[in-house]
Design an enzyme around this catalytic site. Structure first.
Site, PDB file in Angstrom:
ATOM      1  N   GLU A  76      -3.011   8.864   7.325  1.00 35.29           N
ATOM      2  CA  GLU A  76      -3.477   8.343   5.513  1.00 35.29           C
ATOM      3  C   GLU A  76      -4.049   7.253   5.331  1.00 35.29           C
ATOM      4  O   GLU A  76      -5.510   6.727   4.785  1.00 35.29           O
ATOM      5  CB  GLU A  76      -2.360   9.537   4.917  1.00 35.29           C
ATOM      6  CG  GLU A  76      -2.913   8.586   3.153  1.00 35.29           C
ATOM      7  CD  GLU A  76      -3.778  10.251   2.693  1.00 35.29           C
ATOM      8  OE1 GLU A  76      -3.479  10.860   3.240  1.00 35.29           O
ATOM      9  OE2 GLU A  76      -4.466   9.437   1.565  1.00 35.29           O
ATOM     10  N   ASP A  77      -3.400   6.189   6.323  1.00 41.00           N
ATOM     11  CA  ASP A  77      -3.480   4.792   5.568  1.00 41.00           C
ATOM     12  C   ASP A  77      -4.111   3.711   6.762  1.00 41.00           C
ATOM     13  O   ASP A  77      -4.040   2.349   6.203  1.00 41.00           O
ATOM     14  CB  ASP A  77      -2.049   4.580   5.197  1.00 41.00           C
ATOM     15  CG  ASP A  77      -1.415   4.908   3.752  1.00 41.00           C
ATOM     16  OD1 ASP A  77      -2.216   5.478   3.449  1.00 41.00           O
ATOM     17  OD2 ASP A  77      -0.270   4.646   4.147  1.00 41.00           O
TER      18      ASP A  77
END
Ligand code: MN
Length: 705
Positions: A76-77
């Site tokens: 996700e990051d």
């Protein structure tokens, strides 16, 4: 800050053979890719995955779950792909990380009413696929909410609202009571800071003030239990969470000033017998409040929770709550779902044990409401090949995209599928082939007269429905084929004055069947009924067995045959050909002429040539012995006025599906005489050709040659 070695130490406390190297590699990978990121608190980002991993060790999660917890924000990051995670950490870790990433993107409408929220919780759990994904998500949420104060207030409120509505109830149903309480209390403090502060202050004021009181009461219970003969036990007191207290103030009108409303007592004993004994003792010393006794030992909660719960009134009129359980039950209650995991040496956890348990579904099947909710966007983004639909009771069914009402019915029960006549989809009547969408609430409508048909195979996409329909249809077809087969055999045998029952009794039939490699009589009927076994060869085999002498036509037997009125038996064994003079076809009355060494020549009975042949050598050909699986030459003669008619005749016959093999014409008294040879199957074909050609203008005298 939590260190990775601290986490590894924790795993080793409950896991007999963890893959520590996997966990450490996951940590190194995550800290490398998060290296340039900071939390809003100013701490390095890696503190978050480490905290998540720590919470997971408290839930006694396995090594793969811990590793996935460390990696949960990497995709996700930091833009790492699931493929890379899979390459470095294996498919299972990649699956878990992928699951967490997917459900983190759920953006739900929290203003929906309770029924819709309940559906959202179910959807959330079903989308997670694996209970470990939910554990990671809960741990993630818990750490986020612990460190929420750095976010802007509106964002804090939204996260707290989502936590209290979606995540805390899921934790509760999984039996993770400590996590549930912490999620609730932290969220409550954000959503209603003043109320939460008031309750907290009250607790801080009342509890220390009442400590003497609590200790004395504990001692009193201890005395009573000892006197009554309970040897080993432990008494605990616990203060309820602020959120659950507040709920009780609102819903049950409890008094926040009353220590006995905010505190609960727990008695822990050796075995189940002692649990009930303790209950009896408590009830005999204090008056139980009717309707407050719950026996979760006899009937555990769907998540496996076991305990006895009761509420009694003590002198002074105060209500006191008791939980009574064994040490084992206590252990299970403290660790929730983790207590269902059995770590075995060398074989840590079975796959099946970790997939969403069947009971997990039942946990979510407590609500009985149904409510249409627009969930299309949510599910289609996350699993584009699937749809999520609801039963009228609110249970979730996952089906492949394109699934119909019929697929849905079969997914619930074979019988429901078989009798499905349509469905009410969101209250509107729809046919069985109606294609369902995510969020649809489907109520199957059945009919007694309905039954599966072969054509249904085109109306379903699920394997389950397909195989069930096929099973039924094949069975049904076999029943019909069996009847047809039996009937056909009876009829054919009658022609030879044979009786089916007698042949069965004498064992002839089963002998012939086994000769033909057919296992049972039933199978024989079915095979003949379906046309897989030829009735002609079957009868031939029967007759071979009854009349063992082969009938061969040779000069010695000729005499015999001449006296026989008709040739019986199959002509297949005998060389036959069709007379060119009259071109007999199937359906014609025919006569055979026994030649010297050339077998039998078949003529039409009305063939003029027959008069020139020796009557003694002719035999009648029985219609049933006529070779049928053939194409015959139908010969037709006709007259036309113009030669152009020839092309019209050919196209007419082609249109009707007949192939013209040969056509000749010649002028004859200013008319044209045409000879046609057409490929036909039987006498009827010839008759219909004659009718067709006679119907044309400018043709006349159409006849068979
Ligand atoms: Mn996170």
């Amino acid at each position: 800050m939590i260190s990775i070695s601290e986490i590894c130490d924790e795993i080793l406390k409950y896991h007999p053979a963890p893959n520590i190297s996997l966990v450490k590699r996951a940590f190194l990978y995550a800290s490398y890719y998060h290296k340039n990121q900071m939390r809003l608190s100013g701490e390095p980002y890696i503190t978050h995955p480490l905290s998540v991993a720590k919470i997971l060790t408290e839930l006694r999660a396995d090594d793969k779950t811990i590793s996935s917890g460390l990696l949960h924000d990497v995709v996700e990051d930091t833009g790492q792909s699931i493929e890379r995670i899979s390459k470095f950490f294996g498919d299972e870790v990649a699956f878990l990380v992928d699951g967490v990433t997917k459900i983190s993107n759920l953006n739900v409408n929290l203003d929906a009413d309770e029924k819709q929220i309940e559906n959202l919780r179910k959807m959330f759990v079903f989308m997670a696929r694996d209970v470990r994904v939910i554990l990671i998500k809960l741990a993630d949420r818990l750490d986020n909410i612990r460190t929420l104060s750095y976010l802007p207030p509106d964002k804090q409120k939204r996260i707290a609202n989502e936590t209290i509505k979606i995540f805390a109830p899921i934790a509760h149903r999984l039996g993770l009571y400590n996590i549930k309480t912490e999620l609730e209390d932290l969220s409550f403090s954000i959503l209603q800071p003043d109320t939460a502060k008031y309750i907290k202050e009250k607790l801080q004021e009342i509890v220390p003030k009442s400590q003497k009181f609590i200790d004395e009461f504990k001692e009193k219970i201890q005395e009573i239990l000892k006197k009554e003969g309970i040897r080993r036990f432990k008494i605990e007191s616990r203060i309820k969470g602020i959120y659950s207290l507040w709920e009780k103030v609102v819903n049950q009108g409890i008094d926040i000033e009353n220590i006995y409303d905010i505190i609960g007592f727990r008695i822990i004993v050796d075995d189940v017998g002692d649990c009930y004994r303790c209950l009896g003792i408590i009830h005999s010393h204090f008056k139980p409040i009717p309707g407050k006794f719950k026996d979760y030992i006899a009937i555990p909660k769907p998540n496996g929770y076991k305990s006895l719960h009761t509420k009694v009134i003590i002198p002074g009129g105060y209500r006191v709550e008791f939980q009574i359980r064994t040490y084992k039950m206590h252990e299970e209650a403290e660790h929730g779902i983790a207590s269902h995991w059995i770590y075995k040496e060398g074989n840590p956890i079975s796959d099946a044990g970790l997939k969403i348990f069947s009971w997990l579904r039942s946990i979510l099947e407590t609500s009985r409401e149904s409510q249409y909710y627009e969930v299309k966007n949510i599910s289609e983004d996350i699993y584009p090949h699937e749809i999520y639909v609801f039963t009228p009771k609110g249970d979730v069914k996952i089906l492949p995209k394109g699934a119909t009402v019929l697929d849905f019915a079969y997914s619930i029960h074979t019988e429901l599928g078989a009798r499905c006549a349509g469905a009410k989809v969101n209250g509107r009547l729809q046919p069985i082939d109606y294609i369902l969408k995510s969020g649809d609430i489907v109520e199957v409508i059945t009919s007694k007269n309905q039954k599966p048909k072969r054509s249904w195979l085109n109306l379903v996409v699920t394997q389950r429905a397909k195989s069930r329909i096929r099973q039924f249809v094949v069975k049904e077809e076999k029943i019909v084929a069996k009847e047809i087969g039996e009937e056909t055999i009876k009829k054919e045998l009658k022609k030879y004055n044979l009786d089916l029952q007698e042949l069965i009794k004498s064992g002839v039939l089963s002998k012939v069947a086994s000769q033909m490699k057919i296992k049972s009589l039933e199978e024989l009927y079915i095979s003949i009924g379906m046309g897989k076994t030829s009735i002609v060869s079957f009868i031939k085999n029967i007759r071979k067995l009854i009349e063992p002498k082969e009938e061969k036509i040779d000069t010695q037997q000729k005499q015999q045959m001449q006296t026989t009125e008709e040739l019986v038996g199959d002509l297949k064994g005998v060389k036959t050909r069709f007379a060119l003079c009259c071109s007999p076809v199937y359906g014609d009355e025919a006569v055979g002429y026994i030649t010297k060494g050339y077998g039998i020549v078949i003529h039409r009975k009305d063939c003029p040539q027959l008069h020139n042949l020796s009557q003694e050598r002719t035999i009648k050909i029985n219609q049933t012995n006529f070779p049928i699986e053939s194409i015959y030459f139908g010969r037709i003669k006709l007259f036309v006025d113009y030669p152009e008619m020839i092309s019209e005749i050919i196209s007419k016959l082609n249109k009707k599906g007949y192939r013209v093999k040969e056509i000749t014409s010649r002028e004859h008294n200013s008319k044209f005489e045409i000879d046609l040879t057409v490929l036909v199957r039987n006498k009827k074909d010839i008759e219909s050709i004659i009718n067709e050609l006679s119907a044309l203008e400018n043709t006349f005298d159409v006849r068979r040659v």
